[in-house]
Design a protein around this motif. Structure first.
Motif, PDB file in Angstrom:
ATOM      1  N   ASP A  10       0.845  -1.189   0.000  1.00 52.82           N
ATOM      2  CA  ASP A  10       0.000   0.000   0.000  1.00 52.82           C
ATOM      3  C   ASP A  10       0.893   1.257   0.000  1.00 52.82           C
ATOM      4  O   ASP A  10       1.731   1.418   0.902  1.00 52.82           O
ATOM      5  CB  ASP A  10      -0.902  -0.014   1.238  1.00 52.82           C
ATOM      6  N   PRO A  11       0.739   2.149  -0.989  1.00 42.79           N
ATOM      7  CA  PRO A  11       1.603   3.341  -1.078  1.00 42.79           C
ATOM      8  C   PRO A  11       1.546   4.230   0.171  1.00 42.79           C
ATOM      9  O   PRO A  11       2.566   4.782   0.575  1.00 42.79           O
ATOM     10  CB  PRO A  11       1.078   4.090  -2.304  1.00 42.79           C
ATOM     11  N   LEU A  12       0.380   4.355   0.783  1.00 38.21           N
ATOM     12  CA  LEU A  12       0.265   5.177   1.990  1.00 38.21           C
ATOM     13  C   LEU A  12       1.051   4.543   3.138  1.00 38.21           C
ATOM     14  O   LEU A  12       1.796   5.234   3.843  1.00 38.21           O
ATOM     15  CB  LEU A  12      -1.206   5.356   2.384  1.00 38.21           C
ATOM     16  N   LEU A  13       0.932   3.241   3.309  1.00 39.11           N
ATOM     17  CA  LEU A  13       1.688   2.538   4.347  1.00 39.11           C
ATOM     18  C   LEU A  13       3.183   2.680   4.091  1.00 39.11           C
ATOM     19  O   LEU A  13       3.957   2.935   5.019  1.00 39.11           O
ATOM     20  CB  LEU A  13       1.289   1.061   4.386  1.00 39.11           C
ATOM     21  N   LYS A  14       3.584   2.545   2.845  1.00 35.17           N
ATOM     22  CA  LYS A  14       5.007   2.679   2.496  1.00 35.17           C
ATOM     23  C   LYS A  14       5.523   4.069   2.872  1.00 35.17           C
ATOM     24  O   LYS A  14       6.584   4.195   3.486  1.00 35.17           O
ATOM     25  CB  LYS A  14       5.218   2.411   1.005  1.00 35.17           C
ATOM     26  N   ARG A  15       4.777   5.112   2.540  1.00 36.24           N
ATOM     27  CA  ARG A  15       5.206   6.481   2.874  1.00 36.24           C
ATOM     28  C   ARG A  15       5.285   6.684   4.389  1.00 36.24           C
ATOM     29  O   ARG A  15       6.200   7.346   4.886  1.00 36.24           O
ATOM     30  CB  ARG A  15       4.281   7.508   2.236  1.00 36.24           C
ATOM     31  N   GLN A  16       4.337   6.115   5.130  1.00 39.23           N
ATOM     32  CA  GLN A  16       4.365   6.234   6.592  1.00 39.23           C
ATOM     33  C   GLN A  16       5.592   5.545   7.171  1.00 39.23           C
ATOM     34  O   GLN A  16       6.267   6.094   8.051  1.00 39.23           O
ATOM     35  CB  GLN A  16       3.086   5.643   7.201  1.00 39.23           C
ATOM     36  N   GLU A  17       5.875   4.346   6.678  1.00 43.22           N
ATOM     37  CA  GLU A  17       7.050   3.618   7.165  1.00 43.22           C
ATOM     38  C   GLU A  17       8.337   4.342   6.783  1.00 43.22           C
ATOM     39  O   GLU A  17       9.280   4.415   7.578  1.00 43.22           O
ATOM     40  CB  GLU A  17       7.046   2.184   6.645  1.00 43.22           C
ATOM     41  N   LEU A  77      10.550   0.062  -5.619  1.00 46.29           N
ATOM     42  CA  LEU A  77      10.351  -1.000  -4.633  1.00 46.29           C
ATOM     43  C   LEU A  77      11.028  -0.708  -3.304  1.00 46.29           C
ATOM     44  O   LEU A  77      10.611  -1.206  -2.269  1.00 46.29           O
ATOM     45  CB  LEU A  77      10.917  -2.328  -5.156  1.00 46.29           C
ATOM     46  N   GLU A  78      12.081   0.070  -3.339  1.00 46.39           N
ATOM     47  CA  GLU A  78      12.917   0.299  -2.165  1.00 46.39           C
ATOM     48  C   GLU A  78      12.440   1.501  -1.363  1.00 46.39           C
ATOM     49  O   GLU A  78      11.594   2.273  -1.804  1.00 46.39           O
ATOM     50  CB  GLU A  78      14.361   0.544  -2.614  1.00 46.39           C
ATOM     51  N   VAL A  79      13.049   1.675  -0.194  1.00 48.06           N
ATOM     52  CA  VAL A  79      12.847   2.901   0.577  1.00 48.06           C
ATOM     53  C   VAL A  79      13.361   4.045  -0.292  1.00 48.06           C
ATOM     54  O   VAL A  79      14.491   3.992  -0.791  1.00 48.06           O
ATOM     55  CB  VAL A  79      13.613   2.837   1.914  1.00 48.06           C
ATOM     56  N   ALA A  80      12.538   5.057  -0.476  1.00 48.99           N
ATOM     57  CA  ALA A  80      12.917   6.189  -1.326  1.00 48.99           C
ATOM     58  C   ALA A  80      14.132   6.902  -0.736  1.00 48.99           C
ATOM     59  O   ALA A  80      14.131   7.287   0.440  1.00 48.99           O
ATOM     60  CB  ALA A  80      11.742   7.151  -1.469  1.00 48.99           C
ATOM     61  N   THR A  81      15.160   7.067  -1.556  1.00 41.76           N
ATOM     62  CA  THR A  81      16.395   7.683  -1.063  1.00 41.76           C
ATOM     63  C   THR A  81      16.513   9.168  -1.390  1.00 41.76           C
ATOM     64  O   THR A  81      17.363   9.853  -0.819  1.00 41.76           O
ATOM     65  CB  THR A  81      17.629   6.946  -1.613  1.00 41.76           C
ATOM     66  N   GLN A  82      15.682   9.696  -2.268  1.00 43.32           N
ATOM     67  CA  GLN A  82      15.792  11.122  -2.598  1.00 43.32           C
ATOM     68  C   GLN A  82      15.650  12.014  -1.364  1.00 43.32           C
ATOM     69  O   GLN A  82      16.429  12.952  -1.202  1.00 43.32           O
ATOM     70  CB  GLN A  82      14.791  11.511  -3.684  1.00 43.32           C
ATOM     71  N   PRO A  83      14.704  11.741  -0.446  1.00 42.44           N
ATOM     72  CA  PRO A  83      14.648  12.560   0.773  1.00 42.44           C
ATOM     73  C   PRO A  83      15.917  12.457   1.623  1.00 42.44           C
ATOM     74  O   PRO A  83      16.321  13.431   2.260  1.00 42.44           O
ATOM     75  CB  PRO A  83      13.439  11.994   1.529  1.00 42.44           C
ATOM     76  N   ILE A  84      16.559  11.312   1.620  1.00 39.05           N
ATOM     77  CA  ILE A  84      17.807  11.140   2.373  1.00 39.05           C
ATOM     78  C   ILE A  84      18.913  11.969   1.731  1.00 39.05           C
ATOM     79  O   ILE A  84      19.671  12.661   2.423  1.00 39.05           O
ATOM     80  CB  ILE A  84      18.202   9.648   2.428  1.00 39.05           C
ATOM     81  N   VAL A  88      24.445   0.359   7.270  1.00 40.02           N
ATOM     82  CA  VAL A  88      23.079   0.493   7.767  1.00 40.02           C
ATOM     83  C   VAL A  88      22.094   0.094   6.674  1.00 40.02           C
ATOM     84  O   VAL A  88      22.302   0.401   5.500  1.00 40.02           O
ATOM     85  CB  VAL A  88      22.790   1.954   8.210  1.00 40.02           C
ATOM     86  N   ILE A  89      21.039  -0.579   7.093  1.00 37.02           N
ATOM     87  CA  ILE A  89      19.920  -0.904   6.222  1.00 37.02           C
ATOM     88  C   ILE A  89      18.697  -0.166   6.740  1.00 37.02           C
ATOM     89  O   ILE A  89      18.441  -0.179   7.949  1.00 37.02           O
ATOM     90  CB  ILE A  89      19.633  -2.418   6.232  1.00 37.02           C
ATOM     91  N   LEU A  90      17.952   0.460   5.846  1.00 31.00           N
ATOM     92  CA  LEU A  90      16.636   1.002   6.165  1.00 31.00           C
ATOM     93  C   LEU A  90      15.632   0.053   5.524  1.00 31.00           C
ATOM     94  O   LEU A  90      15.564  -0.044   4.299  1.00 31.00           O
ATOM     95  CB  LEU A  90      16.473   2.414   5.607  1.00 31.00           C
ATOM     96  N   ALA A  91      14.860  -0.650   6.340  1.00 29.21           N
ATOM     97  CA  ALA A  91      13.994  -1.710   5.833  1.00 29.21           C
ATOM     98  C   ALA A  91      12.537  -1.475   6.193  1.00 29.21           C
ATOM     99  O   ALA A  91      12.208  -1.276   7.365  1.00 29.21           O
ATOM    100  CB  ALA A  91      14.437  -3.054   6.396  1.00 29.21           C
ATOM    101  N   LEU A  92      11.688  -1.508   5.186  1.00 31.04           N
ATOM    102  CA  LEU A  92      10.251  -1.502   5.423  1.00 31.04           C
ATOM    103  C   LEU A  92       9.885  -2.793   6.156  1.00 31.04           C
ATOM    104  O   LEU A  92      10.582  -3.801   6.031  1.00 31.04           O
ATOM    105  CB  LEU A  92       9.498  -1.434   4.092  1.00 31.04           C
ATOM    106  N   ASN A  93       8.790  -2.778   6.898  1.00 34.73           N
ATOM    107  CA  ASN A  93       8.382  -3.991   7.621  1.00 34.73           C
ATOM    108  C   ASN A  93       8.241  -5.193   6.697  1.00 34.73           C
ATOM    109  O   ASN A  93       8.584  -6.309   7.066  1.00 34.73           O
ATOM    110  CB  ASN A  93       7.079  -3.748   8.388  1.00 34.73           C
ATOM    111  N   ALA A  94       7.748  -4.974   5.481  1.00 36.86           N
ATOM    112  CA  ALA A  94       7.559  -6.071   4.524  1.00 36.86           C
ATOM    113  C   ALA A  94       8.877  -6.647   4.019  1.00 36.86           C
ATOM    114  O   ALA A  94       8.889  -7.676   3.351  1.00 36.86           O
ATOM    115  CB  ALA A  94       6.715  -5.594   3.342  1.00 36.86           C
ATOM    116  N   MET A  95       9.988  -6.007   4.345  1.00 38.43           N
ATOM    117  CA  MET A  95      11.300  -6.468   3.893  1.00 38.43           C
ATOM    118  C   MET A  95      12.036  -7.294   4.944  1.00 38.43           C
ATOM    119  O   MET A  95      13.120  -7.796   4.681  1.00 38.43           O
ATOM    120  CB  MET A  95      12.182  -5.266   3.528  1.00 38.43           C
ATOM    121  N   VAL A  96      11.460  -7.415   6.137  1.00 36.32           N
ATOM    122  CA  VAL A  96      12.180  -8.029   7.255  1.00 36.32           C
ATOM    123  C   VAL A  96      11.588  -9.394   7.603  1.00 36.32           C
ATOM    124  O   VAL A  96      10.374  -9.536   7.724  1.00 36.32           O
ATOM    125  CB  VAL A  96      12.145  -7.111   8.499  1.00 36.32           C
TER     126      VAL A  96
END
Length: 180
Positions: free
Chosen positions: A18-25, A53-60, A150-158
């Motif tokens: 879910d895109p909203l869940l992904k953005r929240q995570e 598919l990955e954690v968006a890195t542009q904000p980082i 370091v890894i930044l992992a969404l819950n669905a990735m763990v």
């Protein structure tokens, strides 16, 4: 399970997220990253330009520039299976690699001993084992990398433990940050 099959399953699962869940995570992951002493003390940060598919890195990347940090992106060399990091600034043009990943030009400043390296992948264990995208570039690079990873992992990735065979060349990541 074989890594190739696991990659295909994980990609399918991440495409359904879910895109909203992904953005929240992602927002939770960013806040945790920016509070880490590792991030706060780092002057040079290695990161990739993320796929959807990955954690968006542009904000980082943008936050790192705001915080006066140098950002480095990897460039891969398929003929040698090597990888090096080159400085990236906001006005730099990126070129697509053979894998379709935006990479910096070689003419930029190279630095392979970064203060902090954010490692990409598809699936992780809480203790730092990972399955990446299958090229082995990061595992080869990390074999001689002395700094913290370091890894930044969404819950669905763990997952709690590897559901794949951890190979002798696989490199364990030191810190896994999750939204939980």
């Amino acid at each position: 399970m074989k890594k190739k099959e696991l990659r295909q399953q994980q990609i399918a699962q991440l495409q359904q997220l879910d895109p909203l869940l992904k953005r929240q995570e992602e927002a939770s992951l960013y806040q945790q990253l920016w509070q880490l002493p590792l991030y706060q003390q780092a002057q040079s940060i290695g990161v990739t330009v993320s796929s959807p598919l990955e954690v968006a890195t542009q904000p980082i990347i943008e936050r790192a520039w705001q915080d006066q940090k140098q950002v480095y992106l990897p460039r891969t060399y398929p003929e040698t299976h090597g990888m090096h990091f080159f400085e990236y600034q906001s006005d730099d043009e990126l070129i697509k690699s053979d894998f379709g990943i935006p990479e910096p030009a070689e003419s930029k400043t190279q630095l392979d001993q970064l203060d902090l390296l954010l490692v990409p992948g598809l699936i992780y264990t809480a203790d730092g084992w990972r399955v990446g995208f299958g090229g082995g570039y990061y595992d080869r690079f990390l074999a001689d990398y002395p700094q913290t990873t370091v890894i930044l992992a969404l819950n669905a990735m763990v997952v709690s433990e590897p559901v794949w065979q951890v190979g002798r060349y696989d490199q364990q990541i030191e810190l896994v940050v999750t939204p939980r």
